[in-house]
Design an enzyme around this catalytic site. Structure first.
Site, short mmCIF file in Angstrom:
data_model
loop_
_atom_site.label_atom_id
_atom_site.label_comp_id
_atom_site.label_asym_id
_atom_site.label_seq_id
_atom_site.Cartn_x
_atom_site.Cartn_y
_atom_site.Cartn_z
N TYR A 22 0.85 -1.18 0.00
CA TYR A 22 0.00 0.00 0.00
C TYR A 22 0.89 1.24 0.00
O TYR A 22 1.59 1.53 0.97
CB TYR A 22 -0.91 0.03 1.23
CG TYR A 22 -1.86 -1.13 1.37
CD1 TYR A 22 -2.23 -1.90 0.27
CD2 TYR A 22 -2.39 -1.47 2.61
CE1 TYR A 22 -3.10 -2.97 0.41
CE2 TYR A 22 -3.27 -2.54 2.75
CZ TYR A 22 -3.62 -3.29 1.65
OH TYR A 22 -4.48 -4.35 1.80
N HIS B 126 -0.17 -12.01 1.26
CA HIS B 126 -1.18 -11.16 0.62
C HIS B 126 -1.89 -11.87 -0.53
O HIS B 126 -3.11 -11.74 -0.71
CB HIS B 126 -0.51 -9.89 0.13
CG HIS B 126 -1.42 -8.72 0.03
ND1 HIS B 126 -0.97 -7.42 0.02
CD2 HIS B 126 -2.77 -8.62 -0.04
CE1 HIS B 126 -2.00 -6.58 -0.07
NE2 HIS B 126 -3.09 -7.29 -0.11
N SER C 62 -13.28 -5.11 2.54
CA SER C 62 -14.31 -4.46 1.73
C SER C 62 -15.72 -4.91 2.11
O SER C 62 -16.53 -5.26 1.25
CB SER C 62 -14.07 -4.70 0.24
OG SER C 62 -12.91 -4.05 -0.21
N PRO C 63 -16.07 -4.90 3.41
CA PRO C 63 -17.43 -5.29 3.79
C PRO C 63 -18.50 -4.32 3.30
O PRO C 63 -19.69 -4.63 3.34
CB PRO C 63 -17.37 -5.32 5.32
CG PRO C 63 -16.30 -4.35 5.66
CD PRO C 63 -15.27 -4.50 4.58
N LEU C 64 -18.04 -3.17 2.80
CA LEU C 64 -18.98 -2.19 2.23
C LEU C 64 -18.93 -2.20 0.71
O LEU C 64 -19.36 -1.25 0.06
CB LEU C 64 -18.65 -0.79 2.76
CG LEU C 64 -18.78 -0.62 4.27
CD1 LEU C 64 -18.39 0.79 4.69
CD2 LEU C 64 -20.20 -0.94 4.72
N GLY C 65 -18.40 -3.29 0.14
CA GLY C 65 -18.36 -3.37 -1.32
C GLY C 65 -17.59 -2.23 -1.93
O GLY C 65 -18.00 -1.65 -2.94
N ARG C 66 -16.43 -1.90 -1.30
CA ARG C 66 -15.58 -0.78 -1.75
C ARG C 66 -16.35 0.54 -1.75
O ARG C 66 -16.15 1.41 -2.61
CB ARG C 66 -14.99 -1.08 -3.13
CG ARG C 66 -14.25 -2.40 -3.14
CD ARG C 66 -13.70 -2.78 -4.48
NE ARG C 66 -13.35 -4.20 -4.47
CZ ARG C 66 -12.84 -4.85 -5.49
NH1 ARG C 66 -12.62 -4.22 -6.62
NH2 ARG C 66 -12.55 -6.13 -5.39
N GLY C 67 -17.23 0.66 -0.79
CA GLY C 67 -18.00 1.89 -0.63
C GLY C 67 -19.32 1.90 -1.36
O GLY C 67 -20.17 2.76 -1.10
N PHE C 68 -19.52 0.95 -2.25
CA PHE C 68 -20.73 0.96 -3.07
C PHE C 68 -21.99 0.76 -2.23
O PHE C 68 -23.03 1.35 -2.50
CB PHE C 68 -20.64 -0.14 -4.13
CG PHE C 68 -21.70 -0.07 -5.18
CD1 PHE C 68 -21.72 0.96 -6.11
CD2 PHE C 68 -22.69 -1.04 -5.26
CE1 PHE C 68 -22.70 1.03 -7.09
CE2 PHE C 68 -23.67 -0.98 -6.23
CZ PHE C 68 -23.68 0.07 -7.15
#
Length: 323
Positions: A56, A124, A203-209
């Site tokens: 990162y 990773h 990404s439990p938020l679907g990358r913010g989607f």
């Protein structure tokens, strides 16, 4: 803040963690002062599980996290990852699981983080050219040397999880998982349950989607990799927004945000699931942490379970995912 166990070796973390990746890259420009304030606020509200990786930035995210925790290391369960090597072109990357690279990588991470050990060290991505037994064998040496406390894998197949765990106990698997991505349900999660390995959904938020913020590709700012996300392309966006709208409807009934509802669904799947939503803002951190207080009925969980799977691959190039 609830404490959850990852694996059978004694690793305990807050029920929700903090993904630090976006503080340095991939989601547009960052603000170091706000990012460090976010990490500090996480620790104040009991979110002690911090997630970073050497790639990162590259390198710069570990340095940022190191600066943030320099005077509060004892409060942190620190996770980082190795194995993705990057070139001058940000799109140029390959996976390296060679034992000598494992040993080299941990020393670099410890220096950048300013610590003498990390609590959880992940591979990773699985290197398909190196037997996973060799990679995990080298990782196990790091435990013996006191540089690492527990071992993890990221985006590994059920077969490779099993092979790795036969070499040294694996405490956690990190893989993308949410109401927007449930591929791990079929083979991976049953294998984790069988072997007593914890699950860390990224990404439990679907990358913010799933927050409902993005209604079109035009919403993405400069330097945001989601501009190239197949699931957010014009061809798939309209169909996938139906998932968001269903989450929004249930969230409204609970008087919570869509983000909180999406995280609550992940938390409700099992008491050894520890999602790590990423953010670089204090306000979002507080919002996400509050999701741990949401209770969903069996009927509500069933309704969310029944939502359709999204259209489109989750990465434009899935070649590095060990399926």
């Amino acid at each position: 803040m609830e404490i959850r166990k990852l694996g059978s070796e004694g690793l305990e973390v807050s029920a929700i963690g903090l993904g630090c990746m976006g503080m340095s890259e991939f989601y547009g420009e960052g603000d170091e002062a706000e990012s460090i304030a976010t990490i500090h606020r996480a620790l104040e509200v009991g979110v002690n599980f911090l997630d970073t990786a050497d790639m990162y930035g590259p390198w710069t995210n570990e340095e940022l996290v190191g600066r943030a925790i320099a005077d509060r290391r004892e409060k942190v369960v620190l996770a980082t990852k190795f194995g993705i090597m990057r070139g001058d072109d940000p799109r140029d990357r390959h996976v390296n699981g060679r034992p000598e690279y494992v040993r080299e990588s941990i020393d670099g991470s410890l220096k950048r983080l300013g610590v003498d050990h990390v609590d959880l060290y992940y591979q990773h991505r699985v290197d398909q050219s190196v037997p996973i037994e060799e990679t995990v064998g080298a990782m196990a040496e790091l435990v013996e040397a006191g540089k690492v406390r527990y071992l993890g894998l990221s985006e590994a197949s059920a077969e490779n999880i099993r092979r790795a765990n036969a070499v040294h106990p694996i405490s956690a698997l990190q893989t993308e998982f949410s109401l927007f991505e449930r591929g791990a349900t079929d083979k991976v999660i049953p294998t984790l349950k069988e072997l007593g390995i914890g699950f860390v959904p990224y990404s439990p938020l679907g990358r913010g989607f799933l927050t409902g913020r993005f209604r079109s590709g035009a919403d993405f700012g400069s330097g945001d990799f989601r501009e190239h996300d197949p699931r957010m392309s014009k061809d798939n966006l309209a169909a996938n927004l139906a998932i968001v709208e269903a989450i929004e409807e249930l969230a409204a009934k609970h008087d919570v945000t869509s983000a909180q509802m999406a995280i609550a669904w992940v938390l409700a799947q099992s008491d050894d699931f520890v999602p790590i939503p990423g953010t670089k803002k204090v306000s979002r951190l507080e919002e996400n942490a509050a999701a741990t207080g949401i209770s969903l009925s069996d009927e509500e969980l069933a309704a969310l379970d029944a939502l359709p799977r999204p259209q489109g691959e989750r990465y434009a190039n899935m070649s590095s995912i060990d399926e």
